[in-house]
Design a protein around this motif. Sequence first.
Motif, PDB file in Angstrom:
ATOM      1  N   PHE A  64       0.839  -1.202   0.000  1.00 29.56           N
ATOM      2  CA  PHE A  64       0.000   0.000   0.000  1.00 29.56           C
ATOM      3  C   PHE A  64       0.874   1.253   0.000  1.00 29.56           C
ATOM      4  O   PHE A  64       1.200   1.795   1.053  1.00 29.56           O
ATOM      5  N   GLN A  65       1.248   1.684  -1.191  1.00 27.38           N
ATOM      6  CA  GLN A  65       2.094   2.866  -1.318  1.00 27.38           C
ATOM      7  C   GLN A  65       1.509   3.910  -2.280  1.00 27.38           C
ATOM      8  O   GLN A  65       1.415   5.072  -1.942  1.00 27.38           O
ATOM      9  N   THR A  66       1.114   3.482  -3.458  1.00 23.52           N
ATOM     10  CA  THR A  66       0.692   4.411  -4.499  1.00 23.52           C
ATOM     11  C   THR A  66      -0.816   4.356  -4.692  1.00 23.52           C
ATOM     12  O   THR A  66      -1.481   3.389  -4.282  1.00 23.52           O
ATOM     13  N   PRO A  67      -1.395   5.367  -5.341  1.00 19.23           N
ATOM     14  CA  PRO A  67      -2.827   5.299  -5.662  1.00 19.23           C
ATOM     15  C   PRO A  67      -3.189   4.043  -6.449  1.00 19.23           C
ATOM     16  O   PRO A  67      -4.264   3.475  -6.241  1.00 19.23           O
ATOM     17  N   THR A  68      -2.297   3.596  -7.336  1.00 21.43           N
ATOM     18  CA  THR A  68      -2.553   2.370  -8.087  1.00 21.43           C
ATOM     19  C   THR A  68      -2.637   1.157  -7.174  1.00 21.43           C
ATOM     20  O   THR A  68      -3.466   0.264  -7.385  1.00 21.43           O
ATOM     21  N   ASP A  69      -1.793   1.124  -6.146  1.00 17.89           N
ATOM     22  CA  ASP A  69      -1.850   0.033  -5.166  1.00 17.89           C
ATOM     23  C   ASP A  69      -3.231  -0.046  -4.520  1.00 17.89           C
ATOM     24  O   ASP A  69      -3.812  -1.132  -4.366  1.00 17.89           O
ATOM     25  N   PHE A  70      -3.755   1.102  -4.129  1.00 18.86           N
ATOM     26  CA  PHE A  70      -5.051   1.128  -3.455  1.00 18.86           C
ATOM     27  C   PHE A  70      -6.182   0.795  -4.422  1.00 18.86           C
ATOM     28  O   PHE A  70      -7.167   0.159  -4.040  1.00 18.86           O
ATOM     29  N   ASP A  71      -6.030   1.219  -5.668  1.00 15.77           N
ATOM     30  CA  ASP A  71      -7.034   0.868  -6.674  1.00 15.77           C
ATOM     31  C   ASP A  71      -7.059  -0.637  -6.897  1.00 15.77           C
ATOM     32  O   ASP A  71      -8.134  -1.250  -6.982  1.00 15.77           O
TER      33      ASP A  71
ATOM     34  N   ASN B 288      -4.468   1.321   5.910  1.00 17.80           N
ATOM     35  CA  ASN B 288      -3.223   1.788   5.283  1.00 17.80           C
ATOM     36  C   ASN B 288      -3.380   3.053   4.448  1.00 17.80           C
ATOM     37  O   ASN B 288      -2.406   3.521   3.855  1.00 17.80           O
ATOM     38  N   VAL B 289      -4.575   3.616   4.419  1.00 19.34           N
ATOM     39  CA  VAL B 289      -4.804   4.777   3.564  1.00 19.34           C
ATOM     40  C   VAL B 289      -3.965   5.977   4.005  1.00 19.34           C
ATOM     41  O   VAL B 289      -3.717   6.907   3.220  1.00 19.34           O
ATOM     42  N   LYS B 290      -3.489   5.927   5.245  1.00 22.91           N
ATOM     43  CA  LYS B 290      -2.614   7.006   5.736  1.00 22.91           C
ATOM     44  C   LYS B 290      -1.323   7.096   4.935  1.00 22.91           C
ATOM     45  O   LYS B 290      -0.607   8.116   5.002  1.00 22.91           O
ATOM     46  N   ASN B 291      -0.992   6.040   4.185  1.00 23.54           N
ATOM     47  CA  ASN B 291       0.219   6.069   3.365  1.00 23.54           C
ATOM     48  C   ASN B 291       0.085   6.989   2.159  1.00 23.54           C
ATOM     49  O   ASN B 291       1.094   7.351   1.547  1.00 23.54           O
ATOM     50  N   LEU B 292      -1.139   7.347   1.814  1.00 25.58           N
ATOM     51  CA  LEU B 292      -1.364   8.271   0.705  1.00 25.58           C
ATOM     52  C   LEU B 292      -1.362   9.702   1.213  1.00 25.58           C
ATOM     53  O   LEU B 292      -1.713   9.978   2.361  1.00 25.58           O
ATOM     54  N   SER B 293      -0.998  10.614   0.335  1.00 28.35           N
ATOM     55  CA  SER B 293      -1.108  12.031   0.680  1.00 28.35           C
ATOM     56  C   SER B 293      -2.581  12.367   0.885  1.00 28.35           C
ATOM     57  O   SER B 293      -3.458  11.856   0.178  1.00 28.35           O
TER      58      SER B 293
ATOM     59  N   VAL C  66      -7.955  11.604  -3.510  1.00 20.88           N
ATOM     60  CA  VAL C  66      -7.656  10.205  -3.828  1.00 20.88           C
ATOM     61  C   VAL C  66      -7.736   9.347  -2.568  1.00 20.88           C
ATOM     62  O   VAL C  66      -8.362   8.283  -2.554  1.00 20.88           O
ATOM     63  N   ALA C  67      -7.110   9.821  -1.498  1.00 20.91           N
ATOM     64  CA  ALA C  67      -7.136   9.083  -0.237  1.00 20.91           C
ATOM     65  C   ALA C  67      -8.546   9.018   0.328  1.00 20.91           C
ATOM     66  O   ALA C  67      -8.980   7.967   0.829  1.00 20.91           O
ATOM     67  N   ASP C  68      -9.253  10.131   0.253  1.00 24.03           N
ATOM     68  CA  ASP C  68     -10.618  10.166   0.786  1.00 24.03           C
ATOM     69  C   ASP C  68     -11.521   9.182   0.049  1.00 24.03           C
ATOM     70  O   ASP C  68     -12.329   8.472   0.663  1.00 24.03           O
ATOM     71  N   ASN C  69     -11.395   9.121  -1.270  1.00 29.15           N
ATOM     72  CA  ASN C  69     -12.226   8.209  -2.046  1.00 29.15           C
ATOM     73  C   ASN C  69     -11.863   6.744  -1.773  1.00 29.15           C
ATOM     74  O   ASN C  69     -12.749   5.885  -1.665  1.00 29.15           O
ATOM     75  N   ALA C  70     -10.560   6.467  -1.655  1.00 31.78           N
ATOM     76  CA  ALA C  70     -10.130   5.090  -1.381  1.00 31.78           C
ATOM     77  C   ALA C  70     -10.719   4.596  -0.065  1.00 31.78           C
ATOM     78  O   ALA C  70     -11.233   3.470   0.028  1.00 31.78           O
ATOM     79  N   ARG C  71     -10.648   5.424   0.950  1.00 35.69           N
ATOM     80  CA  ARG C  71     -11.199   5.048   2.256  1.00 35.69           C
ATOM     81  C   ARG C  71     -12.714   4.899   2.174  1.00 35.69           C
ATOM     82  O   ARG C  71     -13.282   3.931   2.702  1.00 35.69           O
ATOM     83  N   ALA C  72     -13.377   5.839   1.504  1.00 36.73           N
ATOM     84  CA  ALA C  72     -14.839   5.811   1.430  1.00 36.73           C
ATOM     85  C   ALA C  72     -15.339   4.582   0.677  1.00 36.73           C
ATOM     86  O   ALA C  72     -16.326   3.956   1.082  1.00 36.73           O
ATOM     87  N   GLU C  73     -14.677   4.231  -0.423  1.00 39.56           N
ATOM     88  CA  GLU C  73     -15.095   3.049  -1.176  1.00 39.56           C
ATOM     89  C   GLU C  73     -14.933   1.789  -0.323  1.00 39.56           C
ATOM     90  O   GLU C  73     -15.797   0.896  -0.341  1.00 39.56           O
ATOM     91  N   ALA C  74     -13.841   1.712   0.435  1.00 36.78           N
ATOM     92  CA  ALA C  74     -13.627   0.558   1.304  1.00 36.78           C
ATOM     93  C   ALA C  74     -14.672   0.498   2.416  1.00 36.78           C
ATOM     94  O   ALA C  74     -15.168  -0.583   2.762  1.00 36.78           O
ATOM     95  N   LEU C  75     -15.032   1.637   2.986  1.00 36.95           N
ATOM     96  CA  LEU C  75     -16.091   1.674   3.988  1.00 36.95           C
ATOM     97  C   LEU C  75     -17.411   1.175   3.408  1.00 36.95           C
ATOM     98  O   LEU C  75     -18.161   0.432   4.064  1.00 36.95           O
TER      99      LEU C  75
END
Length: 226
Positions: free
Chosen positions: A9-16, A91-96, A100-109
């Motif tokens: 979990f490092q890059t936006p692509t990783d989270f996608d 792990n979303v804290k690894n993103l700036s 992008v981070a907000d959406n990644a967390r929200a989709e996972a929720l």
Amino acid sequence: NALDNSQAFQTPTDFDNAAKGAYQAMVQSTSYFGGDWILTPDILSDNLLTCSAGRGTGLTFHNWIYNANATTNIYADGYAAIRRANAIIENVKNLSSGAVADNARAEALAIRAMVHLDIVKYFGKAYTQAADADLGVPYVIQTADASPSRESVKSNYDKIVADLIDAEKTINASNGIGRLNKAAVQGLLARVYLFRGEWQNCVDAATRCLTSSPSVGSIANFPAIW
């Protein structure tokens, strides 16, 4: 599982990719969206008849003979998806910080809430028929929780609503075909409120869904989605 989370979990692509992995847990097997999730309601009802020449698939559910060794894999596959969603949230804290981070967390929720809803519908009473002490399922919010305890049905639904309300705030209007977005979260909220008998909340969430969805847009266009 091939990489430590600190590497995975490092890059936006990783989270996608991780989000796609959570969806994969729901669609890859015949036990969730690929089969049992669709079939079991009809098996439990009187919509299907057993075939004496068949293999007896689903007979335990059809006859309502429940035991610990005769569940479907909806339970296991559902919690696999939940585990993958929780890994994103942790792990979303690894993103700036930002959209992008907000959406990644929200989709996972949203994934976490939706799958818990699926599971508690199978293994707990209907919300409006459940007493305060009636047990639902474990509501798992961290990957390290190896032995979670069952909670009440009402606690399950409270946490589902909380996750969906949180997700609605920052999830994208579109995350691509087949993925949760703002309108989908609002539609899920409307459904949960319907199950809880909270009519005005249901109407409000459904109205927000119609407003958010570019493919629907208004109550007049709503029938066109079919």
